[in-house]
Scaffold this motif. Structure first.
Motif, short mmCIF file in Angstrom:
data_model
loop_
_atom_site.label_atom_id
_atom_site.label_comp_id
_atom_site.label_asym_id
_atom_site.label_seq_id
_atom_site.Cartn_x
_atom_site.Cartn_y
_atom_site.Cartn_z
N MET A 71 1.13 -0.95 -0.21
CA MET A 71 -0.12 -0.01 0.47
C MET A 71 1.05 1.49 0.24
N VAL A 72 1.84 1.07 0.81
CA VAL A 72 2.77 3.24 0.71
C VAL A 72 3.39 2.83 -0.30
N GLY A 73 4.34 1.37 -0.34
CA GLY A 73 4.03 1.78 -2.87
C GLY A 73 3.78 2.38 -3.76
N ALA A 74 2.17 1.82 -3.14
CA ALA A 74 1.27 2.63 -4.41
C ALA A 74 1.15 3.78 -4.07
N VAL A 75 1.21 4.51 -2.96
CA VAL A 75 1.49 5.87 -2.96
C VAL A 75 2.54 6.35 -2.86
N LEU A 76 3.33 5.64 -2.79
CA LEU A 76 4.85 6.77 -3.40
C LEU A 76 5.34 6.77 -4.78
N ILE A 77 4.66 5.67 -5.42
CA ILE A 77 4.72 5.27 -7.12
C ILE A 77 3.69 6.92 -7.33
N GLY A 78 2.84 6.87 -6.82
CA GLY A 78 1.57 7.37 -7.44
C GLY A 78 2.04 9.67 -7.47
N VAL A 79 2.84 9.40 -6.00
CA VAL A 79 3.71 10.60 -5.55
C VAL A 79 4.70 11.65 -6.67
N LEU A 80 5.29 9.70 -7.07
CA LEU A 80 6.69 10.12 -8.06
C LEU A 80 5.91 10.38 -9.48
N VAL A 81 4.71 9.48 -9.36
CA VAL A 81 3.46 9.47 -10.71
C VAL A 81 3.23 11.53 -11.30
N LEU A 82 3.62 12.07 -10.28
CA LEU A 82 2.61 13.24 -10.19
C LEU A 82 4.03 14.52 -10.28
N VAL A 83 4.60 14.27 -9.25
CA VAL A 83 5.63 15.64 -9.61
C VAL A 83 6.72 15.64 -10.86
N VAL A 84 6.78 14.16 -11.53
CA VAL A 84 6.92 13.70 -12.35
C VAL A 84 5.97 14.62 -14.00
N ALA A 85 5.07 14.83 -13.71
CA ALA A 85 3.86 15.47 -14.18
C ALA A 85 4.20 16.26 -13.81
N GLY A 86 4.37 16.62 -12.91
CA GLY A 86 3.82 18.31 -12.47
C GLY A 86 5.23 18.87 -12.99
N CYS A 87 6.42 18.21 -13.30
CA CYS A 87 7.74 19.13 -13.91
C CYS A 87 7.56 19.00 -15.15
#
Length: 63
Positions: free
Chosen positions: A1-17
């Motif tokens: 579950m924590v891994g999925a949240v971290l992957i989601g945050v990473l996707v949002l950061v990369v998309a924002g950049c």
């Protein structure tokens, strides 16, 4: 579950950049909105980390 949240945050950061770069190069209007949100979020996080560091430094044991 924590891994999925971290992957989601990473996707949002990369998309924002990506939107920041795209908006800088003249992308569509929605990229400017996402880029502005990304920059403001980054500034807010940076400010929060700075104030946290100051609090930790000031509340030291004084040894």
């Amino acid at each position: 579950m924590v891994g999925a949240v971290l992957i989601g945050v990473l996707v949002l950061v990369v998309a924002g950049c990506g939107c920041v770069v795209w908006a800088d190069r003249g992308g569509p209007p929605w990229t400017r909105v996402v880029a502005a949100l990304t920059v403001r979020t980054g500034e807010a996080l940076r400010s929060a980390l700075r104030s946290r560091r100051r609090r930790n430094t000031n509340s030291g044991s004084g040894d």
